[in-house]
Scaffold this active site. Structure first.
Site, PDB file in Angstrom:
ATOM      1  N   GLU A 299     -14.208  -2.990  -2.365  1.00 57.48           N
ATOM      2  CA  GLU A 299     -13.800  -3.480  -1.046  1.00 57.48           C
ATOM      3  C   GLU A 299     -14.951  -4.161  -0.316  1.00 57.48           C
ATOM      4  O   GLU A 299     -14.728  -4.999   0.548  1.00 57.48           O
ATOM      5  CB  GLU A 299     -13.276  -2.318  -0.175  1.00 57.48           C
ATOM      6  CG  GLU A 299     -11.806  -2.058  -0.353  1.00 57.48           C
ATOM      7  CD  GLU A 299     -11.201  -1.134   0.703  1.00 57.48           C
ATOM      8  OE1 GLU A 299     -11.932  -0.595   1.550  1.00 57.48           O
ATOM      9  OE2 GLU A 299      -9.976  -0.948   0.654  1.00 57.48           O
ATOM     10  N   HIS A 320     -13.498   7.203 -27.487  1.00 53.56           N
ATOM     11  CA  HIS A 320     -12.427   7.188 -28.485  1.00 53.56           C
ATOM     12  C   HIS A 320     -11.272   6.293 -28.028  1.00 53.56           C
ATOM     13  O   HIS A 320     -10.187   6.360 -28.590  1.00 53.56           O
ATOM     14  CB  HIS A 320     -11.949   8.621 -28.748  1.00 53.56           C
ATOM     15  CG  HIS A 320     -13.036   9.486 -29.301  1.00 53.56           C
ATOM     16  ND1 HIS A 320     -13.140   9.826 -30.643  1.00 53.56           N
ATOM     17  CD2 HIS A 320     -14.123  10.041 -28.701  1.00 53.56           C
ATOM     18  CE1 HIS A 320     -14.204  10.577 -30.825  1.00 53.56           C
ATOM     19  NE2 HIS A 320     -14.830  10.722 -29.672  1.00 53.56           N
ATOM     20  N   LYS A 435       0.289  -5.281   2.690  1.00 55.51           N
ATOM     21  CA  LYS A 435       0.941  -4.586   3.808  1.00 55.51           C
ATOM     22  C   LYS A 435       1.919  -5.524   4.513  1.00 55.51           C
ATOM     23  O   LYS A 435       3.037  -5.130   4.847  1.00 55.51           O
ATOM     24  CB  LYS A 435      -0.101  -4.113   4.823  1.00 55.51           C
ATOM     25  CG  LYS A 435      -0.993  -3.008   4.311  1.00 55.51           C
ATOM     26  CD  LYS A 435      -1.946  -2.559   5.415  1.00 55.51           C
ATOM     27  CE  LYS A 435      -3.068  -1.729   4.858  1.00 55.51           C
ATOM     28  NZ  LYS A 435      -4.139  -1.496   5.815  1.00 55.51           N
TER      29      LYS A 435
HETATM   30  O1  PA5 Z   1     -12.607   1.431   3.656  1.00 60.83           O
HETATM   31  C1  PA5 Z   1     -11.659   1.269   4.390  1.00 60.83           C
HETATM   32  O2  PA5 Z   1     -11.811   0.929   5.574  1.00 60.83           O
HETATM   33  C2  PA5 Z   1     -10.237   1.510   3.923  1.00 60.83           C
HETATM   34  O3  PA5 Z   1     -10.171   1.837   2.596  1.00 60.83           O
HETATM   35  C3  PA5 Z   1      -9.612   2.637   4.724  1.00 60.83           C
HETATM   36  O4  PA5 Z   1     -10.385   3.778   4.606  1.00 60.83           O
HETATM   37  C4  PA5 Z   1      -8.191   2.959   4.275  1.00 60.83           C
HETATM   38  O5  PA5 Z   1      -7.413   1.801   4.302  1.00 60.83           O
HETATM   39  C5  PA5 Z   1      -7.562   4.011   5.182  1.00 60.83           C
HETATM   40  O6  PA5 Z   1      -7.587   3.585   6.516  1.00 60.83           O
HETATM   41  P1  PA5 Z   1      -7.367   4.575   7.707  1.00 60.83           P
HETATM   42  O7  PA5 Z   1      -8.436   5.573   7.719  1.00 60.83           O
HETATM   43  O8  PA5 Z   1      -7.389   3.703   8.929  1.00 60.83           O
HETATM   44  O9  PA5 Z   1      -6.009   5.215   7.511  1.00 60.83           O
END
Ligand code: PA5
Length: 444
Positions: A299, A320, A435
């Site tokens: 990310e 394996h 989303k």
């Molecule tokens: O790193 C990030 O910001 C995302 O992976 C969030 O942690 C994830 O989408 C969950 O978001 P939230 O804590 O707002 O529910």
């Protein structure tokens, strides 16, 4: 050495250059990437780069107050006393770090740390049968819940929390249910904050300046970890130790292992045109740490058409399966080995008079010794015969202190890597696309 350490001796071309650099010699081949990482280092510490409103994680381990840890531990103890099961609701950065640490530190054939409730995860997927199994299990056990969402609006945890809260209220009544839920969310914004304030759930704040995937050392991870029986003080101590080593005013290439790791990765990506970093281990307790790492790097770097694709494998199991591809398939990756130096226990392989399985050549040796030779043999096979550059990260022992060190090391190196690639490592605009389509299809 009682700290995590790096070994570049099987990094092939980059490894030799790194070793020159660490001896204090100028490694001309590395110069361009070294300059990029040096600049990234200054940008990160001066806080004047992209996404600089999300740098709260850098000083978090040293800044976290002893009273905060005491307060979290005391509330966690209340939850532990009431729970056979502890349901941890969250996804992405609000899930993976907690699971990574628990899975690394709990006994492997048990679902819990000694004296602590079993942790069950929810809201990390949209699997209906899983949820129905969980709700049926909750009929039979005493439980408490922690719901974690920084935004407070994420679909997966919101649906899981709605279902579990309904169950909890039906089982215990509204007043007691309210004492069995802890919410970890934004200070002011989001549906979860409104709900927590309205219903009076105990709650903790996700600091504004810390993004999800960098948040495990904040209450996001600390509260559920404390309920699960993890020594959060040692975890923070390990992270603070690493923070101290890595965030000195002037970058010291000989000592800064995060800068070294970032440089090795940059060299593989830019000069060797590698597309994938494969994080492998020889101990399955590292599996969820690799899952956390995949999110952290995927990310943070994967944007603007750039970034190493973070992937993982667990050896010797995957030798394996994926082993064939790694040895002889396309040369599109380099390998980072998470190497555990010590086990908690001893176990000798017995001698057998008949020796029908032909294994007497390892009789009297510890099983860990055989695993260590498997690791060494694999590194040689991949690096020398397979031409896959290998970097080894050694972890002395699986305990909260060293996991704290490792978490901070990966976070800091990730910030450096992202800035070296000239992307904003602290946003994730791409996760919105699915989303938007999902909401449209659901008629939101
Ligand atoms: O790193 C990030 O910001 C995302 O992976 C969030 O942690 C994830 O989408 C969950 O978001 P939230 O804590 O707002 O529910």
């Amino acid at each position: 050495m009682d700290s995590i350490s790096l070994d570049f001796s099987h990094g092939n071309e980059a490894g030799s250059l790194m070793e020159e650099l660490l001896k204090g010699k100028a490694a001309a081949g590395l110069a361009k990437q070294q300059e990029a990482v040096s600049q990234a280092y200054n940008t990160l510490l001066q806080g004047n780069g992209k996404g600089n409103d999300f740098l709260g994680w850098i000083r978090l381990p040293e800044e976290i107050q002893a009273e905060t840890l005491e307060d979290i531990s005391a509330k966690a103890e209340e939850f532990r006393k009431k729970s056979e099961l502890f349901i941890c609701i969250g996804i992405g950065g609000s899930y993976l770090g907690t699971r990574a640490i628990i899975e690394a530190l709990k006994p492997q054939l048990s679902d819990r740390m000694p004296g602590a409730p079993a942790v069950i995860y929810a809201g990390h997927q949209l699997n209906q049968d899983y949820m129905n199994e969980l709700l049926a299990l909750l009929d039979k056990h005493e439980y408490t819940v922690c719901v974690i969402s920084k935004s407070g609006t994420t679909t997966e945890p919101a649906i899981a929390f709605r279902l579990i809260r309904e169950h909890l209220t039906a089982k215990y009544g509204k007043a007691e249910a309210g004492k069995r839920i802890a919410a970890i969310t934004d200070r002011q914004k989001g549906a979860l904050r409104t709900l927590a304030d309205t219903e009076g759930f105990p709650s903790y704040v996700v600091p504004d300046n810390i993004g999800g995937r960098f948040s495990v050392l904040s209450p996001v991870g600390l509260f559920p970890l404390a309920v699960a029986g993890i020594d959060i003080k040692s975890l923070i101590k390990g992270a603070a130790d690493m923070q101290k080593r890595l965030t000195v005013p002037a970058l010291d290439w000989g000592k800064n292992i995060a800068a070294q790791y970032a440089l090795f990765r940059q060299y593989q990506y830019v000069q060797q045109h590698k597309k994938v970093e494969l994080l492998v281990n020889f101990d399955s307790r590292f599996h969820f740490l690799s899952e956390w790492w995949k999110q952290l790097y995927g990310e943070s770097e994967g944007k603007e058409g750039k970034g190493l694709f973070p992937s993982n494998a667990g050896f010797t199991t995957d030798l394996h399966s994926l082993g064939q591809y790694i040895q002889e398939g396309e040369r599109l990756f380099f390998e980072t080995v998470l190497s555990l130096e010590n086990q908690h226990t001893r176990l000798q392989i017995p001698s057998d008079r008949e020796n029908l399985d032909g294994m007497n050549f390892v009789a009297g040796k510890e099983m860990a010794y055989v695993n260590r030779k498997a690791e060494e043999g694999t590194i040689l096979a991949h690096a020398r015969q397979g031409n896959v550059p290998v970097l080894r990260i050694s972890v002395p022992r699986l305990n909260a202190f060293h996991i704290g060190q490792l978490i901070y090391f990966f976070e800091f190196a990730c910030g450096l890597s992202g800035y070296s690639m000239d992307v904003n490592p602290f946003d994730q605009p791409g996760v919105e696309a699915y989303k938007q389509n999902m909401f449209r299809l659901l008629g939101k």
